[in-house]
Enzyme design. Structure first.
Site, mmCIF file in Angstrom:
data_model
loop_
_atom_site.group_PDB
_atom_site.id
_atom_site.type_symbol
_atom_site.label_atom_id
_atom_site.label_comp_id
_atom_site.label_asym_id
_atom_site.label_seq_id
_atom_site.Cartn_x
_atom_site.Cartn_y
_atom_site.Cartn_z
ATOM 1 C CG ASN A 46 -1.740 1.207 1.408
ATOM 2 O OD1 ASN A 46 -1.792 2.052 0.513
ATOM 3 N ND2 ASN A 46 -2.391 1.336 2.549
ATOM 4 C CD GLU B 66 -3.610 -2.593 7.211
ATOM 5 O OE1 GLU B 66 -2.539 -2.860 6.651
ATOM 6 O OE2 GLU B 66 -4.198 -1.508 7.065
ATOM 7 C CE LYS C 224 -0.279 3.248 4.713
ATOM 8 N NZ LYS C 224 -0.318 3.362 6.161
ATOM 9 C CB SER D 248 4.933 -1.510 12.101
ATOM 10 O OG SER D 248 4.513 -0.177 12.315
ATOM 11 C CG HIS E 201 -5.974 1.762 5.071
ATOM 12 N ND1 HIS E 201 -5.595 2.743 5.955
ATOM 13 C CD2 HIS E 201 -4.922 0.918 4.961
ATOM 14 C CE1 HIS E 201 -4.358 2.500 6.352
ATOM 15 N NE2 HIS E 201 -3.927 1.395 5.772
ATOM 16 C CD GLU F 226 -3.145 5.485 6.696
ATOM 17 O OE1 GLU F 226 -3.108 5.530 5.457
ATOM 18 O OE2 GLU F 226 -2.222 5.028 7.398
ATOM 19 N N GLY G 64 2.142 2.386 10.749
ATOM 20 C CA GLY G 64 3.065 3.509 10.613
ATOM 21 C C GLY G 64 3.735 3.922 11.912
HETATM 22 P P1 PGA Z 1 2.600 0.405 7.658
HETATM 23 O O1 PGA Z 1 1.129 0.560 7.005
HETATM 24 O O2 PGA Z 1 3.173 -0.876 7.116
HETATM 25 O O3 PGA Z 1 3.340 1.621 7.208
HETATM 26 O O4 PGA Z 1 2.392 0.343 9.130
HETATM 27 C C1 PGA Z 1 0.316 -0.553 6.763
HETATM 28 C C2 PGA Z 1 -0.970 -0.113 6.144
HETATM 29 O O5 PGA Z 1 -1.477 0.950 6.518
HETATM 30 O O6 PGA Z 1 -1.525 -0.794 5.261
#
Ligand code: PGA
Length: 258
Positions: free
Chosen positions: A12, A170, A14, A215, A98, A100, A176
């Site tokens: 992803n 997740e 983003k 992460s 997601h 976010e 993140g």
């Molecule tokens: P990250 O994000 O690996 O940077 O923690 C994962 C995601 O949001 O899909």
């Protein structure tokens, strides 16, 4: 991992990568992985780079995914992108729900459910994300939160849809932050999700591949993917560096082959 469920690793990206940067990353990934893909790999660049990345992936086994879609096929929805449009760029997958999108853009469970249906109707594989916040985990609400999200978006689907869907657990507190769920924490939630899928859909529900995200890195992927019910990874930050992402894909494949 379970040999009956082939591993899948999705990146992803983003809101990262201009078109030239996206093409450069995709090119590196094709060089790293293209010839002998260790497992199913899906790249999810921003909308703007889909067509360029799609051209680059043509003829390789790497798949293309988007990060979001609108529920309608077309119409007066300024700034939105439909499933049919994504298909026409070469997308086969799309991330839905997601955290976010849920938190920063206020997407409620009902909208995530509608987007899941829209993705399936467009012939895309939705990667449906569920996960609890830190506050919810500390209040012991992890199970009820992910069950609620699953009940909204996935359990009402018709049985024939379930084999065309990927689920991603997740935990919001792991995204993140550099704070990964422990393999045991991931396994606990994945097995709960699989149990609920099995109750509703039987064997085809138990076969749904459930990715871990939050992460995930080349260093920790092996231990996470060694868990029985962890069938792959949805990778954010670490998917922006070709060598690290390729290592995660290899870890997924290596564990499966054992
Ligand atoms: P990250 O994000 O690996 O940077 O923690 C994962 C995601 O949001 O899909």
């Amino acid at each position: 991992m379970n040999p009956s469920r082939p591993p899948v690793v999705a990146g992803n990206w983003k809101m990262n990568k201009t078109n030239p940067e996206a093409v450069a990353l995709a090119r590196e990934l094709v060089a790293e992985l293209g010839a002998a893909l260790p497992c199913e790999v899906v790249l999810c660049p921003p909308f703007t780079a889909l067509t360029d990345v799609s051209l680059l992936l043509g003829g390789t086994p790497l798949r293309l995914g988007a990060q979001n879609l609108h529920t309608e096929e077309k119409g007066a929805f300024t700034g939105e992108v439909s499933g049919a449009m994504l298909r026409s760029t070469g997308c086969t997958h799309v991330i839905v729900g997601h955290s976010e999108r849920r938190r920063l853009f206020g997407e409620p469970d009902e909208l995530v459910a509608a987007k899941t249906r829209a993705a399936l109707a467009a012939g895309l594989v939705p990667i449906v994300c569920v996960g609890e916040t830190l506050e919810e985990r500390e209040k012991n609400e992890t199970a009820s939160v992910v069950e609620r999200q699953l009940a909204a978006a996935v359990l009402p689907l018709p049985p024939d849809a379930i084999s065309h869907l990927l689920l991603a657990y997740e935990p919001v507190w792991a995204i993140g932050t550099g704070r990964t769920a422990t393999p045991a924490q991931a396994q606990e939630v994945h097995s709960l999700l699989r149990a609920r899928l099995g109750e509703r859909f039987g064997e085809s529900g138990r076969r749904v591949r459930i990715l871990y995200g939050g992460s995930c890195t080349a260093e920790n992927a092996g231990d996470l993917l060694a868990q029985d019910d962890v069938d792959g990874a949805l990778v954010g930050g670490a998917s922006l560096v070709a060598s690290g992402f390729a290592q995660i894909a290899r870890a997924a494949a290596g564990i499966r082959a054992r």
